[in-house]
Design a protein around this motif. Structure first.
Motif, mmCIF file in Angstrom:
data_model
loop_
_atom_site.group_PDB
_atom_site.id
_atom_site.type_symbol
_atom_site.label_atom_id
_atom_site.label_comp_id
_atom_site.label_asym_id
_atom_site.label_seq_id
_atom_site.Cartn_x
_atom_site.Cartn_y
_atom_site.Cartn_z
ATOM 1 N N ALA A 70 7.975 1.062 0.815
ATOM 2 C CA ALA A 70 8.123 1.282 -0.366
ATOM 3 C C ALA A 70 9.558 1.630 -1.011
ATOM 4 O O ALA A 70 9.851 1.237 -2.189
ATOM 5 C CB ALA A 70 7.045 2.302 -1.045
ATOM 6 N N ARG A 95 -1.451 1.085 8.633
ATOM 7 C CA ARG A 95 -1.056 0.341 7.308
ATOM 8 C C ARG A 95 -0.360 1.212 6.235
ATOM 9 O O ARG A 95 0.756 1.080 5.403
ATOM 10 C CB ARG A 95 -2.327 -0.232 6.645
ATOM 11 C CG ARG A 95 -2.635 -1.506 7.486
ATOM 12 C CD ARG A 95 -4.066 -2.056 7.133
ATOM 13 N NE ARG A 95 -4.758 -3.061 8.113
ATOM 14 C CZ ARG A 95 -5.892 -3.446 8.156
ATOM 15 N NH1 ARG A 95 -6.688 -3.096 6.847
ATOM 16 N NH2 ARG A 95 -6.155 -4.370 8.838
ATOM 17 N N ALA A 96 -0.904 2.484 6.162
ATOM 18 C CA ALA A 96 -0.494 3.419 5.344
ATOM 19 C C ALA A 96 0.966 3.479 5.579
ATOM 20 O O ALA A 96 1.611 3.738 4.750
ATOM 21 C CB ALA A 96 -1.515 4.841 5.198
ATOM 22 N N ILE A 105 3.235 0.710 4.678
ATOM 23 C CA ILE A 105 3.487 0.836 3.120
ATOM 24 C C ILE A 105 4.482 1.866 2.703
ATOM 25 O O ILE A 105 5.383 1.541 1.939
ATOM 26 C CB ILE A 105 2.366 0.780 2.375
ATOM 27 C CG1 ILE A 105 1.143 -0.469 2.661
ATOM 28 C CG2 ILE A 105 2.442 1.129 0.777
ATOM 29 C CD1 ILE A 105 0.029 -0.553 2.236
ATOM 30 N N GLU A 145 11.661 -1.631 -1.708
ATOM 31 C CA GLU A 145 11.260 -2.435 -2.850
ATOM 32 C C GLU A 145 12.122 -2.224 -4.195
ATOM 33 O O GLU A 145 12.478 -1.024 -4.378
ATOM 34 C CB GLU A 145 9.761 -2.235 -3.203
ATOM 35 C CG GLU A 145 9.075 -3.071 -4.300
ATOM 36 C CD GLU A 145 7.618 -3.042 -4.184
ATOM 37 O OE1 GLU A 145 7.086 -3.764 -4.544
ATOM 38 O OE2 GLU A 145 7.326 -1.582 -4.618
#
Length: 71
Positions: free
Chosen positions: A67, A59-60, A63, A70
């Motif tokens: 990121a 998960r890390a 992300i 985004e």
């Protein structure tokens, strides 16, 4: 083509196959020690493969990778 993973692993694990590295303790990774092995074992992580497949690490990593995209 052969991969050179020597900068990613402890000297004792240089030249090992990916299967051997996956089965090795986390301390096989450069910068981790047997003390880290003890802490990670408490989380059920006993091998490099376990660490790589640990849901929180996955998960890390996701992300961190997303990121940058985004707006």
């Amino acid at each position: 083509m052969a991969l050179n993973l020597n900068k990613l692993v402890d000297k004792a694990y240089e030249g090992k196959s990916l299967k051997e590295l996956a089965a090795a303790p986390p301390s096989a990774l450069e910068g981790l020690t047997t003390k880290h092995d003890e802490v990670l074992a408490g989380l059920g992580i006993k091998t490099v493969a376990d660490l790589g497949k640990w849901k929180y690490a996955e998960r890390a990593a996701a992300i961190a990778a997303l990121a940058d995209f985004e707006s």
